[in-house]
Design a protein around this motif. Sequence first.
Motif, mmCIF file in Angstrom:
data_model
loop_
_atom_site.group_PDB
_atom_site.id
_atom_site.type_symbol
_atom_site.label_atom_id
_atom_site.label_comp_id
_atom_site.label_asym_id
_atom_site.label_seq_id
_atom_site.Cartn_x
_atom_site.Cartn_y
_atom_site.Cartn_z
ATOM 1 N N TRP A 1 -7.675 -0.400 4.662
ATOM 2 C CA TRP A 1 -6.850 0.701 4.161
ATOM 3 C C TRP A 1 -6.796 1.856 5.158
ATOM 4 N N LYS B 1 0.858 -1.187 0.000
ATOM 5 C CA LYS B 1 0.000 0.000 0.000
ATOM 6 C C LYS B 1 0.892 1.234 0.000
ATOM 7 N N THR C 1 -1.828 4.563 -4.128
ATOM 8 C CA THR C 1 -2.818 3.497 -4.278
ATOM 9 C C THR C 1 -3.964 3.645 -3.287
ATOM 10 N N MET C 2 -3.856 4.580 -2.365
ATOM 11 C CA MET C 2 -4.961 4.888 -1.447
ATOM 12 C C MET C 2 -6.080 5.655 -2.157
#
Length: 386
Positions: A139, A110, A114-115
């Motif tokens: 996340w 992560k 990509t968040m």
Amino acid sequence: MSSRVIDPRKKATLGLINLLINCLVNIKDNTGEFLLRLEDGRVIDTKGWNDWEWTHGIGLYGLFCLYQVTGDMGVIDICRKWFRDQFDLGTTKVRRAVSFSTIVQAENRKNVNTMSPLLTAAYLHEKQLDNYAAHLDAWGEWVMYEMPRTEEQGLQHITYLVDNYQQLWDDTLMMTVLPLAKIGLVLNRQEYIEEAKRQFLLHIKYLQDPVTGLWFHGWTFDGRHHFGRARWGRGNCWVTIAIPEFIEMLGLPQGDGLRAYLVSSLKAQVDALVGLQDKATGLWHTILDDPSSYLEASATAGFAYGILKATRLRLFPKEERYISTAEKAIQGIKDNVSSEGELKRVSFGTPVFENVEEYKKIPLTSMPYGQSLALFALTEHLRTLL
């Protein structure tokens, strides 16, 4: 029987929006030039639609913004299909045979960028258009408790390729902080919301230039400097977008201290932008205060969106200088959408450079975020025609 007359401006804007969406979901990298090749064997397609990066996260949110105005479930179907495909495959797909340990490492990778798709996922979940509770939890918890931090506990701008040790970038507010805040609202995690507030304050402290009001692209605590001191266009546009989004998302009322501080920061930036817009085209330069750098459309679209939204939310007074600046920018975007729906004059992904001249060498190419930033701008413009 009276016949309905559709405002030709609205019809033309909707036509451009549909072209942009068609190009967004059909962009392909036929040369491989814009593929992101990682050491562990993964290949991330930052240009095409079928992968997971910030480029796609911005695209998804542009589609959701359109849905908020038009109620078009077709764009929601595009988003839901994208999430279904990506969650089925894993957010960081391995595209060649590698060891099991490498796959495990890849699947857990992560980062700041990509968040970004989680912002749209949180909105879809909130509106009960799909169920992403487990993903939002995973996340959100990662950002809060596992993501690398800088001094003063800033969110370190880690990406697929580099950790960017001790670095703050202006992109982070859009890519990670907004999703964190929205997940906090959706999952009732007040600590996420408070952390998002703190990150906005910290990034303003270290990245906004007190002299010009513009933002530097990056800051590092390792040596304490702003690299090439670049007041980069697209980096600045993420701020112009993120501040009104954040104020609206949290429902910060008139008289709230954080709202007043954010508005003053935004106003200082936009006041500087008004004087730097290219009068002939309505665009801004990729280095905002360097007219020798090329004119760039994705940043322009972000500025148009942010200025229009800030005015609509009454964060700014409806002064002629803001309205005319936004209108010129909208026309500049329209002038740069090709007959195939591609937004022209979009710079490729850009790291923080030690030298301003390096920004001028970044190639121009169609990208999902270019399409989506144009979609942001034209969707907000559409509101003025309702």
